[in-house]
Design a protein around this motif. Structure first.
Motif, short mmCIF file in Angstrom:
data_model
loop_
_atom_site.label_atom_id
_atom_site.label_comp_id
_atom_site.label_asym_id
_atom_site.label_seq_id
_atom_site.Cartn_x
_atom_site.Cartn_y
_atom_site.Cartn_z
N LEU A 5 0.84 -1.20 0.00
CA LEU A 5 0.00 0.00 0.00
C LEU A 5 0.87 1.25 0.00
O LEU A 5 1.93 1.29 0.61
CB LEU A 5 -0.93 0.03 1.22
CG LEU A 5 -1.96 -1.08 1.35
CD1 LEU A 5 -3.05 -0.66 2.34
CD2 LEU A 5 -2.57 -1.46 0.02
N VAL A 6 0.39 2.28 -0.69
CA VAL A 6 1.12 3.55 -0.77
C VAL A 6 0.17 4.68 -0.41
O VAL A 6 -1.04 4.49 -0.29
CB VAL A 6 1.70 3.78 -2.18
CG1 VAL A 6 2.81 2.79 -2.49
CG2 VAL A 6 0.59 3.71 -3.24
N GLY A 7 0.75 5.87 -0.27
CA GLY A 7 -0.05 7.07 -0.05
C GLY A 7 -0.68 7.11 1.33
O GLY A 7 -0.27 6.37 2.23
N PRO A 8 -1.68 7.97 1.53
CA PRO A 8 -2.31 8.10 2.84
C PRO A 8 -2.89 6.78 3.35
O PRO A 8 -2.90 6.54 4.55
CB PRO A 8 -3.42 9.15 2.62
CG PRO A 8 -3.47 9.43 1.17
CD PRO A 8 -2.22 8.93 0.55
N ALA A 9 -3.38 5.93 2.43
CA ALA A 9 -3.92 4.64 2.88
C ALA A 9 -2.82 3.81 3.53
O ALA A 9 -3.03 3.17 4.55
CB ALA A 9 -4.53 3.89 1.71
N GLY A 10 -1.63 3.84 2.94
CA GLY A 10 -0.50 3.13 3.54
C GLY A 10 -0.06 3.79 4.83
O GLY A 10 0.15 3.14 5.85
N ARG A 11 0.06 5.12 4.79
CA ARG A 11 0.54 5.84 5.98
C ARG A 11 -0.40 5.65 7.17
O ARG A 11 0.03 5.64 8.32
CB ARG A 11 0.70 7.33 5.65
CG ARG A 11 1.82 7.60 4.63
CD ARG A 11 2.19 9.07 4.55
NE ARG A 11 1.27 9.87 3.77
CZ ARG A 11 1.31 10.03 2.45
NH1 ARG A 11 2.23 9.41 1.73
NH2 ARG A 11 0.43 10.80 1.82
N ALA A 12 -1.70 5.48 6.88
CA ALA A 12 -2.66 5.26 7.96
C ALA A 12 -2.42 3.93 8.65
O ALA A 12 -2.85 3.71 9.78
CB ALA A 12 -4.08 5.32 7.42
N SER A 13 -1.72 3.01 7.94
CA SER A 13 -1.37 1.71 8.54
C SER A 13 0.08 1.67 8.97
O SER A 13 0.64 0.61 9.20
CB SER A 13 -1.63 0.58 7.53
OG SER A 13 -3.00 0.48 7.23
N GLY A 14 0.71 2.82 9.03
CA GLY A 14 2.07 2.89 9.50
C GLY A 14 3.15 2.72 8.44
O GLY A 14 4.34 2.67 8.75
N VAL A 15 2.75 2.63 7.16
CA VAL A 15 3.75 2.49 6.09
C VAL A 15 4.29 3.87 5.75
O VAL A 15 3.63 4.70 5.12
CB VAL A 15 3.13 1.85 4.82
CG1 VAL A 15 4.17 1.74 3.72
CG2 VAL A 15 2.54 0.49 5.15
N SER A 16 5.51 4.12 6.15
CA SER A 16 6.07 5.46 6.06
C SER A 16 6.68 5.71 4.68
O SER A 16 7.89 5.67 4.49
CB SER A 16 7.11 5.63 7.16
OG SER A 16 7.71 6.89 7.04
N LEU A 17 5.82 5.96 3.70
CA LEU A 17 6.29 6.26 2.35
C LEU A 17 5.64 7.55 1.87
O LEU A 17 4.45 7.73 2.02
CB LEU A 17 5.89 5.14 1.37
CG LEU A 17 6.55 3.78 1.52
CD1 LEU A 17 5.94 2.82 0.51
CD2 LEU A 17 8.05 3.89 1.29
N ASP A 18 6.45 8.41 1.29
CA ASP A 18 5.94 9.63 0.69
C ASP A 18 6.99 10.11 -0.29
O ASP A 18 8.11 10.47 0.11
CB ASP A 18 5.67 10.69 1.77
CG ASP A 18 4.94 11.91 1.22
OD1 ASP A 18 5.20 12.27 0.05
OD2 ASP A 18 4.12 12.49 1.95
N VAL A 19 6.66 10.10 -1.57
CA VAL A 19 7.65 10.47 -2.59
C VAL A 19 8.23 11.85 -2.33
O VAL A 19 9.40 12.11 -2.59
CB VAL A 19 7.01 10.41 -4.01
CG1 VAL A 19 8.05 10.76 -5.07
CG2 VAL A 19 6.42 9.04 -4.28
#
Ligand code: SF4
Ligand code: SF4
Lengths: 251, 496
Positions: B347-361
Motif C-alpha cells: 500500500l502507498v499514499g495516505p492509505a498506507g501511511r494510515a497503517s504505518g507504512v512510512s512512504l511519501d515520494v
C-alpha cells in the motif's frame, strides 16, 4: 451542539441564488471568440491543438472536440482566438457546437437549445437521470456530483441523478465509451423506460476527446441511438450542466 | 554490477542497464527485497521476438532507485517473484496480462484491466471464474459495473456469511482507454493532455509526473518559480480531494452537516485554483517545460485569503466531526488493515501511511521544489477507516501550510516555460510524484531515433485496490461504502 450552531452560522447561506445569472470568473475558458479576419494563416493553433478541434477556412472551433486547454489562444500570434467566460454552451445539435466568428454569446445561446413541447410536458417539472460513466476520467463525474452540492443544488429544480436506470427519464453519458464498458452502457439504456432521452456530457462523450480514435473504444452506441443534448467541457462545468438541463426542460 | 543506481527523474542510457537472464534477475530482486528495497516498476518491452524485462526497485531511505533488466528466453515463463516478495503480486499480474509470459507459481493471475492490447484475447471479463464460497448461510452480492451513484464503473462481488463479508473480489478494466499506447503514439502532440486525463481527479499529479519525465529526458531544469507553482497546485489538488472525501465519509455515516460543510469548502479550494488556471481541476497549468499561468500579486493575496478561510473551516468542522461519538463509533475499528498486511500488499499514499507504512515520494524521492522543501512524513497506526480519514485531515493542514510557505517565498526566476531539447536516444527515465492517493510512477523509454517507444504508468490505485478488498474482510457489508470512501481509488488510474 454549540459547535454545530457555530459551524452553521459561520457557513451561512451557500446556494447560488440564481444559477441562470451566475457568472464564472476569468480565466475560465468558456465559449471561444473566433475572429477569422485577424487570422494570418500560420496554422500555429492547429498544430498545437491536441484533438484537431480547429478548422482553418473559415477559422472555427468544434466545442464537441475541444478540451478547453487554452493552448491555441496562447499560441496564436494575432489573437484571433480568445476564450470568453460564457458557460451556457450546451446544445441540442451536434453541428451547432462548431463556432466561428459569426456567433457571439447571445446569438449562440438563442439558437443552442431547441425547445421541444413534448420534453417540457414530460420532464419539465421533474427530470431524473441515470448517469453512466463509460471510461470517464472522474473529472466530469466530480463535476456532475457537484451539481447536486449546496452551491449549485440542482435538486431544487427537480433534477436528480438516480440509482437505477429503471427510475430514470434518461441516460447521461460521460467518457469516450470504452470497449469494455459498451455492453453495460447498452444494458443501462435498455433498462430505462420509454420515453427516454440520451445526453452526452464532456468532450470525451461527444467526440472521444483526447482519446478519440483509440483502439480501446467502441462508440457504436452513438450510431444506434438519438442524442438529445450535448454538454461540452473538459470537464463540464456544473453551471453549464445545470443551465443546459434547465433550458432543455423548457424552464 | 547487477544494478545501475539512479534517482527520481535522472535518466539512464539503456546500454548502461545491466542485463542478465530472467532467473538471475529474479534471484537479484528477491535478494534486494529481503534487504528492504521495494518495487516501483516492473514491465516488459518487446525486443525482437523476445522480451526485455525492466525492474525498478527503490531504496527509500537512501533516496535511490535501482534499475536492472532480464532477457526473456524463448520459454516465455519464469518462476514467480510474488511468493518471495509479495509486493510484486499486482506487478506480475499486470506483466502476465500484457506479455503472456507466465510467472509460474504466482497465486492468482487474474486480469488487471483486460486491455485491448492484452496478450491473450481468450481471457475475457465475462469468462473470468470468480472465487465462490459454499455453505448454509453463504450468499453473494454483486454490484456494478454501473453503481448507484455518479462514479466510475467497476464490478464488486461480496462473498458473505450472514451480514459479514468473508471476501470481496473486485473486477476492473471497464475504464480501459489504451492510455499507455496513446502516449507512445501521440506524446508529441497530446502527451500532456493525455496525462491530465489519466485520472481526472489527479490532473496535477499525473501531469507533473509526465512533464518531469520529458524534461528530465531532454535535460532541462525548469525555473524554480515554475516548480513552486506546480507544487502549490499539487497541494491544492490534495487538499481539495481530501476535503471532498471527508465530506463523503460524513455522508456515509449520515452526518449531513459534515457533508455539506466539507462540500462547500472543497468548492472554495477548487474555485481558487480556477482563478489561477481557468479550470477547477488545474487543467492547462502544467506544460512541458514549466507552467502556463503565473501568480500575479492579486493571486497571492487571494490564495492566502481563501486558504485562511478554508483552514479555519476545515479545522472547525474536523474537530467537531472527529469528536462526535456517533461518527467515531462508525469509523473506529472498521476496515482495518494492519501494518504487516499493508506492507506485504505494498500500500502507498495516505492509505498506507494510515497503517504505518512510512512512504511519501515528496520526502523519499523529492522532485521539483520538494527537493528544497521536503515534506515531513506523518503516519498513524490503527489502519482503520478512522486512521485513513484522520490522515487526510492531517494532510489537508500540512498542504495548506506548505502552500503558505511557498507563497511567501515565490522565486522570481524565469522563464515560465523553458524550451525543451530533442529527446536522447535509447534512454529510460523513472519519474515519481506523490499524488493525493500516493505514489505515481511514470517510466518513459526512448528508442534509436529519440522517440518514446514505451510509456509505463502506475497510479497508486494499482496497489491499493487490493487493500480495499482486504480491508473489508470480516466487516459488515454495510460498511463497504465507508471503507471505499476512505480509500477512494481510481478506476481509470488502474485501467489506463
Ligand atoms: S482550447 Fe480547444 S481548440 Fe484550442 S488547442 Fe485546446 S483543445 Fe484545441
Ligand atoms: S471530457 Fe475531460 S474531464 Fe470529462 S471524462 Fe473526458 S477527459 Fe475527463
Amino acid at each position: 451542539m454549540i459547535n454545530t450552531l457555530k459551524i452553521r452560522k459561520n457557513q451561512g447561506e451557500q446556494a447560488i441564488p440564481d444559477v441562470t445569472r451566475a457568472e464564472i470568473r476569468p480565466p475560465f475558458r468558456g465559449l471561444p471568440a473566433v475572429d477569422g479576419s485577424k487570422c494570418g494563416r500560420c496554422d500555429a493553433c492547429r498544430e498545437v491543438c491536441p484533438v484537431g478541434a480547429i478548422s482553418a477556412r473559415p477559422l472555427a472551433i468544434d466545442l464537441g472536440k475541444c478540451v478547453f486547454c487554452g493552448d491555441c489562444a496562447r499560441e496564436c500570434p494575432e489573437k484571433s482566438i480568445t476564450f470568453s467566460t460564457f458557460h451556457k454552451i450546451a446544445s441540442t445539435s451536434r453541428d451547432y457546437l462548431v463556432v466561428d466568428g459569426a456567433k457571439n454569446a447571445e446569438e449562440y445561446l438563442s439558437g443552442a437549445i431547441e425547445a421541444r413541447q413534448e420534453i417540457k410536458r414530460l420532464f419539465g417539472a421533474s427530470f431524473k437521470l441515470r448517469q453512466v460513466s463509460a471510461a470517464g476520467c472522474n473529472g466530469c463525474e466530480w463535476e456532475l456530483n457537484a451539481c447536486g452540492n449546496p452551491n449549485f443544488d440542482m435538486g431544487r429544480f427537480g433534477i436528480e441523478f438516480v440509482a437505477s436506470p429503471r427510475h430514470a427519464d434518461g441516460i447521461l453519458i460521460t467518457g469516450p465509451i470504452s470497449e469494455n464498458m459498451a455492453p453495460a452502457l447498452e444494458d443501462a439504456y435498455m433498462c430505462t423506460p420509454d420515453p427516454k432521452v440520451v445526453i452526452l456530457a464532456g468532450s470525451c462523450a461527444i467526440s472521444g476527446g483526447v482519446f478519440q480514435g483509440s483502439a480501446a473504444l467502441n462508440r457504436e452506441f452513438l450510431d444506434k441511438h438519438h442524442i438529445d443534448l450535448y454538454i461540452p467541457g473538459c470537464p463540464v462545468h456544473p453551471l453549464t450542466v445545470v443551465n443546459g438541463l434547465l433550458k432543455f426542460m423548457g424552464r | 554490477m547487477k544494478w545501475i543506481y539512479t534517482k527520481n527523474n535522472r535518466p539512464v542510457r539503456l546500454a548502461d542497464i545491466p542485463e542478465m537472464t530472467m532467473d538471475e534477475l529474479r534471484a537479484q530482486i528477491v535478494g534486494r527485497c529481503r534487504e528492504g528495497r521495494r518495487v516501483v516498476a516492473f514491465f516488459g518491452m518487446p525486443n525482437g521476438r523476445t522480451e526485455t524485462v525492466y525492474a525498478v526497485l527503490a531504496d527509500d531511505e537512501a533516496n535511490r532507485l535501482y534499475i536492472s533488466s532480464g532477457a526473456m528466453g524463448r520459454e516465455r515463463r519464469y518462476q514467480a517473484i510474488t511468493p518471495e516478495a509479495p509486493r510484486f503480486h499486482i506487478f506480475e499480474r499486470e506483466f502476465y496480462e500484457d506479455t503472456g509470459i507466465t510467472p509460474e507459481g504466482h497465486p492468482w493471475l487474474k486480469g488487471v484491466r483486460y486491455g485491448h492490447d492484452r496478450a491473450d484475447h481468450e481471457k475475457t471479463m465475462e469468462s473470468y471464474p470468480f472465487f465462490t464460497m459454499k455453505g448454509e448461510e453463504v450468499h453473494e452480492v454483486a454490484v456494478g459495473p454501473v453503481h448507484a451513484g455518479v462514479i466510475e464503473p467497476g464490478h464488486f462481488r461480496f462473498m458473505c456469511q450472514g451480514e459479514d463479508v468473508h471476501h470481496l473480489e473486485i473486477q476492473l478494466g471497464y475504464q480501459h482507454r489504451g492510455v499507455e499506447r496513446l502516449m507512445v503514439e501521440r506524446y508529441d502532440r497530446s502527451g500532456i493532455h493525455l496525462a491530465e486525463s489519466i485520472a481526472g481527479d489527479t490532473v496535477i499529479g499525473h501531469a507533473t509526473a509526465y512533464a518531469d519525465a520529458i524534461e528530465a529526458l531532454s535535460n532541462v531544469e525548469i525555473s524554480r518559480r515554475a516548480q513552486a507553482i506546480r507544487a502549490i497546485a499539487l497541494e491544492m489538488e490534495r487538499a481539495a480531494i481530501h476535503i471532498g472525501d471527508l465530506g463523503a465519509i460524513a455522508n456515509d455515516v449520515a452526518y449531513l452537516l459534515g457533508n455539506a460543510v466539507f462540500g462547500v469548502t472543497r468548492t472554495l479550494v477548487i474555485n481558487t485554483l480556477l482563478s489561477l488556471t481557468g479550470s477547477r481541476f488545474g487543467r492547462g497549468l502544467v506544460r512541458e517545460g514549466g507552467v502556463a499561468f503565473d501568480f500575479k500579486p492579486d493571486h497571492v493575496r487571494e490564495f492566502k485569503e481563501k486558504l485562511t478561510k478554508v483552514s479555519r473551516d476545515v479545522e472547525l468542522m474536523g474537530e467537531a466531526m472527529f469528536e462526535m461519538a456517533s461518527v467515531l463509533s462508525r469509523l473506529d475499528h472498521t476496515g482495518t488493515v494492519d501494518f504487516e498486511a499493508a506492507t506485504k500488499m505494498g500500500l502507498v499514499g495516505p492509505a498506507g501511511r494510515a497503517s504505518g507504512v512510512s512512504l511519501d515520494v515528496r520526502a523519499d524521492h523529492p522532485f521539483g521544489i520538494y527537493r528544497f522543501y521536503p515534506v515531513h512524513k506523518r503516519t498513524m497506526l490503527s489502519g482503520d477507516v478512522f486512521a485513513r480519514s484522520y490522515m487526510r485531515y492531517i494532510e489537508i493542514k500540512q498542504s495548506i501550510e506548505f502552500i503558505f510557505e511557498q507563497l511567501d517565498g515565490l522565486p522570481d526566476d524565469k522563464p515560465l516555460i523553458s524550451p525543451l531539447h530533442k529527446l536522447p536516444s535509447d534512454s529510460l527515465v523513472v519519474s515519481m510524484t506523490e499524488g493525493w492517493r500516493g505514489e505515481i510512477v511514470h517510466c518513459a523509454v526512448t528508442g534509436k531515433k529519440g522517440k518514446i517507444v514505451r510509456y509505463k504508468i502506475k497510479d497508486p490505485s494499482l496497489q491499493n485496490w487490493y487493500g480495499l478488498a482486504y480491508a473489508l474482510r470480516g466487516n459488515g457489508i454495510s460498511d463497504f461504502p465507508l471503507c471505499n470512501k476512505s480509500f477512494n481509488l481510481s478506476y481509470c488510474g488502474n485501467d489506463l
